[in-house]
Write a protein that holds these residues in place. Structure first.
Motif, PDB file in Angstrom:
ATOM      1  N   ALA A  31       0.827  -1.213   0.000  1.00 36.67           N
ATOM      2  CA  ALA A  31       0.000   0.000   0.000  1.00 36.67           C
ATOM      3  C   ALA A  31       0.859   1.260   0.000  1.00 36.67           C
ATOM      4  N   ASP A  32       2.022   1.199   0.660  1.00 36.26           N
ATOM      5  CA  ASP A  32       2.911   2.368   0.677  1.00 36.26           C
ATOM      6  C   ASP A  32       3.487   2.637  -0.705  1.00 36.26           C
ATOM      7  N   ASN A  52       0.562   4.248  -2.622  1.00 37.66           N
ATOM      8  CA  ASN A  52       0.144   5.564  -2.124  1.00 37.66           C
ATOM      9  C   ASN A  52       1.259   6.603  -2.109  1.00 37.66           C
ATOM     10  N   ASP A  53       2.497   6.167  -1.905  1.00 33.54           N
ATOM     11  CA  ASP A  53       3.578   7.127  -1.674  1.00 33.54           C
ATOM     12  C   ASP A  53       4.717   7.078  -2.683  1.00 33.54           C
ATOM     13  N   SER A 108       4.323   7.827  -7.324  1.00 35.69           N
ATOM     14  CA  SER A 108       4.317   9.211  -7.809  1.00 35.69           C
ATOM     15  C   SER A 108       5.690   9.620  -8.346  1.00 35.69           C
ATOM     16  N   THR A 112      -0.113  -3.674  -7.012  1.00 30.32           N
ATOM     17  CA  THR A 112       1.099  -2.854  -6.979  1.00 30.32           C
ATOM     18  C   THR A 112       1.752  -2.782  -8.347  1.00 30.32           C
TER      19      THR A 112
END
Length: 266
Positions: free
Chosen positions: A90-91, A94-95, A98, A155
């Motif tokens: 999830a990291d 989400n992070d 980008s 992912t």
């Protein structure tokens, strides 16, 4: 005068020959000059935990990890180091994704170990009973085969969406232990064996999902063989490392991870 047709024919042949050579040479030169825009994603096994020293990002990123070593050795056009110690799938979504763009040409990642409870399993086995270790390992293996595949698929899909033109290389985790005699205070051979078996299950799951996503899998188990905890020349840190425990040391990233990456990048 009679020699002019022959001269014109020879000139035409030379022009044709040069054109053929140019047609072959130009694509090769263009390929050699293709820019490399590399982004390294993932967890502590990509950020370089265990190698030190670390930056001030809070992610425990080390320039001795395989990613910056590969970037330096290959003189890439750009390099972004987004991997972060402790990251789960999830990291990454989400992070970290980008950091990618349509100009990214290569992405590497290690991910999935923390989702499967790496730290808790190691703690249970290092400080708990044999039965507690066995239960923790079995629970982690069940998660890896039932739940982790979907997380990995999401992912890899997120990476593909952000970097559609990039080659995705998924690196696996090494077996952490040698199973021979390791002193009176070490984990038992049985505990080390079942932990290595869990690493094999994780490698199989990650390899399968990477293949399904069209990614390249780089298996690090062969390069680390003979250099786990309890080896004469260990490339994995033991429990004494605290935060760095059971992560590669600088030799592990340089001589274990980097050759595995080199083997698939050529």
């Amino acid at each position: 005068m009679p020699h002019r047709p022959l001269a014109r024919a020879l000139a035409a042949l030379v022009t044709l020959f040069i054109g053929i050579l140019g047609a072959v040479a130009v694509p090769a030169a263009a390929q050699a000059a293709a820019p490399v825009h590399y982004v390294a994603l993932g967890d502590s096994y990509s950020s370089g935990v265990g190698a030190g020293p670390y930056d001030w990002s809070g992610c425990l990123r080390s320039q001795k990890s395989y990613a910056p070593l590969w970037a330096a050795a290959n003189d890439v056009d750009s390099f972004r180091f987004a991997a972060c110690g402790g990251a789960v799938t999830a990291d990454v979504i989400n992070d970290q994704v980008s950091s990618l763009s349509s100009s990214t040409t290569m992405v590497t990642i290690t991910i999935g170990g923390n989702d499967a409870g790496f730290a808790d399993v190691i703690t249970s086995c290092r400080f708990g009973s044999t039965s507690k270790c066995t239960d923790a390992v079995n629970e982690s293996k069940a998660f890896a085969t039932a739940t982790l595949p979907g997380r990995l698929d999401r992912t890899y899909a997120a990476i593909r969406e952000r970097a559609p033109n990039a080659r995705l290389i998924v690196l696996g985790y090494p077996r952490l232990f040698e199973t021979g005699w390791c002193g009176l205070l070490a984990m038992s051979s049985y505990k080390r064996t079942i932990l290595n078996q869990a690493a094999d299950v994780l490698a199989t799951v990650i390899s399968d999902r990477a293949a399904a996503a069209g990614a390249t899998f780089a298996d690090t188990r062969p390069t680390f063989a003979g250099h786990g905890v309890c080896a004469d020349d260990p490339w994995i840190r033991d429990v004494s490392g605290v935060i760095e425990a059971y992560h590669p040391n600088s030799a592990g990233y340089r001589d274990g991870y980097l050759p595995a990456l080199n083997a698939v990048t050529g």
